[in-house]
Design a protein around this motif. Structure first.
Motif, short mmCIF file in Angstrom:
data_model
loop_
_atom_site.label_atom_id
_atom_site.label_comp_id
_atom_site.label_asym_id
_atom_site.label_seq_id
_atom_site.Cartn_x
_atom_site.Cartn_y
_atom_site.Cartn_z
N MET A 155 0.82 -1.20 0.00
CA MET A 155 0.00 0.00 0.00
C MET A 155 0.86 1.26 0.00
O MET A 155 0.58 2.20 -0.73
CB MET A 155 -0.92 -0.05 1.23
CG MET A 155 -1.71 1.20 1.44
SD MET A 155 -3.22 1.12 0.51
CE MET A 155 -4.09 2.45 1.20
N MET A 156 1.89 1.26 0.78
CA MET A 156 2.75 2.42 0.87
C MET A 156 3.48 2.66 -0.44
O MET A 156 3.72 3.81 -0.82
CB MET A 156 3.75 2.22 2.02
CG MET A 156 4.38 3.49 2.47
SD MET A 156 3.11 4.61 3.06
CE MET A 156 4.09 5.62 4.08
N ASN A 157 3.81 1.60 -1.15
CA ASN A 157 4.51 1.72 -2.43
C ASN A 157 3.65 2.47 -3.44
O ASN A 157 4.14 3.32 -4.18
CB ASN A 157 4.88 0.33 -2.94
CG ASN A 157 5.81 0.41 -4.14
OD1 ASN A 157 6.51 1.39 -4.32
ND2 ASN A 157 5.82 -0.64 -4.92
N LYS A 158 2.35 2.18 -3.49
CA LYS A 158 1.44 2.86 -4.41
C LYS A 158 1.32 4.35 -4.05
O LYS A 158 1.26 5.20 -4.91
CB LYS A 158 0.05 2.21 -4.41
CG LYS A 158 0.02 0.83 -4.96
CD LYS A 158 0.23 0.88 -6.46
CE LYS A 158 0.12 -0.53 -7.02
NZ LYS A 158 0.42 -0.59 -8.42
N PHE A 159 1.29 4.64 -2.75
CA PHE A 159 1.21 6.02 -2.31
C PHE A 159 2.46 6.78 -2.72
O PHE A 159 2.37 7.93 -3.18
CB PHE A 159 1.01 6.09 -0.79
CG PHE A 159 0.94 7.49 -0.27
CD1 PHE A 159 -0.20 8.25 -0.48
CD2 PHE A 159 2.01 8.05 0.40
CE1 PHE A 159 -0.27 9.56 -0.01
CE2 PHE A 159 1.95 9.35 0.86
CZ PHE A 159 0.80 10.11 0.67
N ASP A 160 3.62 6.16 -2.58
CA ASP A 160 4.88 6.79 -2.98
C ASP A 160 4.91 7.05 -4.48
O ASP A 160 5.38 8.09 -4.93
CB ASP A 160 6.08 5.93 -2.57
CG ASP A 160 6.30 5.89 -1.07
OD1 ASP A 160 5.79 6.80 -0.37
OD2 ASP A 160 6.98 4.96 -0.59
N GLU A 161 4.41 6.10 -5.27
CA GLU A 161 4.36 6.27 -6.72
C GLU A 161 3.43 7.43 -7.10
O GLU A 161 3.76 8.25 -7.97
CB GLU A 161 3.87 4.98 -7.39
CG GLU A 161 4.88 3.86 -7.38
CD GLU A 161 4.32 2.59 -8.01
OE1 GLU A 161 3.36 2.68 -8.82
OE2 GLU A 161 4.84 1.51 -7.67
N LEU A 162 2.28 7.48 -6.43
CA LEU A 162 1.33 8.55 -6.69
C LEU A 162 1.93 9.91 -6.31
O LEU A 162 1.81 10.89 -7.05
CB LEU A 162 0.03 8.32 -5.92
CG LEU A 162 -1.05 9.40 -6.09
CD1 LEU A 162 -1.49 9.50 -7.55
CD2 LEU A 162 -2.23 9.11 -5.19
N GLN A 163 2.59 9.95 -5.16
CA GLN A 163 3.21 11.19 -4.71
C GLN A 163 4.30 11.64 -5.69
O GLN A 163 4.41 12.82 -6.01
CB GLN A 163 3.80 10.98 -3.32
CG GLN A 163 4.25 12.25 -2.66
CD GLN A 163 4.71 12.01 -1.23
OE1 GLN A 163 4.92 10.88 -0.80
NE2 GLN A 163 4.86 13.09 -0.49
N LYS A 164 5.09 10.70 -6.20
CA LYS A 164 6.13 11.03 -7.18
C LYS A 164 5.50 11.54 -8.48
O LYS A 164 5.98 12.50 -9.08
CB LYS A 164 7.02 9.82 -7.46
CG LYS A 164 8.15 10.14 -8.44
CD LYS A 164 8.95 8.91 -8.76
CE LYS A 164 10.07 9.12 -9.74
NZ LYS A 164 9.96 10.14 -10.73
N LEU A 165 4.44 10.90 -8.91
CA LEU A 165 3.75 11.32 -10.13
C LEU A 165 3.21 12.75 -9.99
O LEU A 165 3.37 13.58 -10.90
CB LEU A 165 2.61 10.36 -10.47
CG LEU A 165 1.80 10.68 -11.72
CD1 LEU A 165 2.67 10.58 -12.97
CD2 LEU A 165 0.61 9.74 -11.83
#
Length: 110
Positions: free
Chosen positions: A1-11
Motif C-alpha cells: 500500500m505504501m509503495n502505491k502512495f509513494d508512486e502517486l506522490q512522485k507522479l
C-alpha cells in the motif's frame, strides 16, 4: 500500500515540476513579447514624430505628400515585419510550453 502512495506522490510531484517549467516558459515568453511590443511602439512613435516635423517643415505641398507617402510605406512594411516577428515569438513560446511534456507523452503510447 505504501509503495502505491509513494508512486502517486512522485507522479504528482513530477507533474507539478513540469507545470512550473511550462509556466516559466510562458512567463519568459510573454515578457519578451511585451518588451518587443514596447520597443516597436517607441520606435513607431519616434518615426511618426519625425515625419510630422518633416511635413510641417516642407516647403511645398508636394514635398509634404512625398514625406507622408514614404512614411506610410515604411510604417506598413515595419508593421507587417513586426507582426511576423511577434507571431514567431508566440510560436516559439508554445513549442517551449509543450517541450517539458514531450518525454511524458512519448511514453504513454508505449
Amino acid at each position: 500500500m505504501m509503495n502505491k502512495f509513494d508512486e502517486l506522490q512522485k507522479l504528482v510531484k513530477d507533474n507539478m515540476d513540469l507545470s512550473m517549467e511550462s509556466l516559466g516558459t510562458v512567463s519568459k515568453g510573454m515578457q519578451a513579447i511585451a518588451a518587443e511590443v514596447a520597443d516597436y511602439q517607441k520606435k513607431s512613435f519616434d518615426e511618426g514624430t519625425a515625419v510630422a516635423e518633416k511635413v510641417v517643415a516642407s516647403q511645398s505641398i508636394e514635398k509634404a505628400f512625398e514625406a507622408q507617402s514614404d512614411y506610410f510605406k515604411t510604417a506598413y512594411e515595419g508593421f507587417v515585419g513586426e507582426l511576423t516577428k511577434i507571431g514567431e515569438m508566440y510560436s516559439d513560446m508554445s513549442k517551449g510550453l509543450i517541450k517539458p511534456y514531450e518525454a511524458m507523452l512519448g511514453t504513454i503510447g508505449k
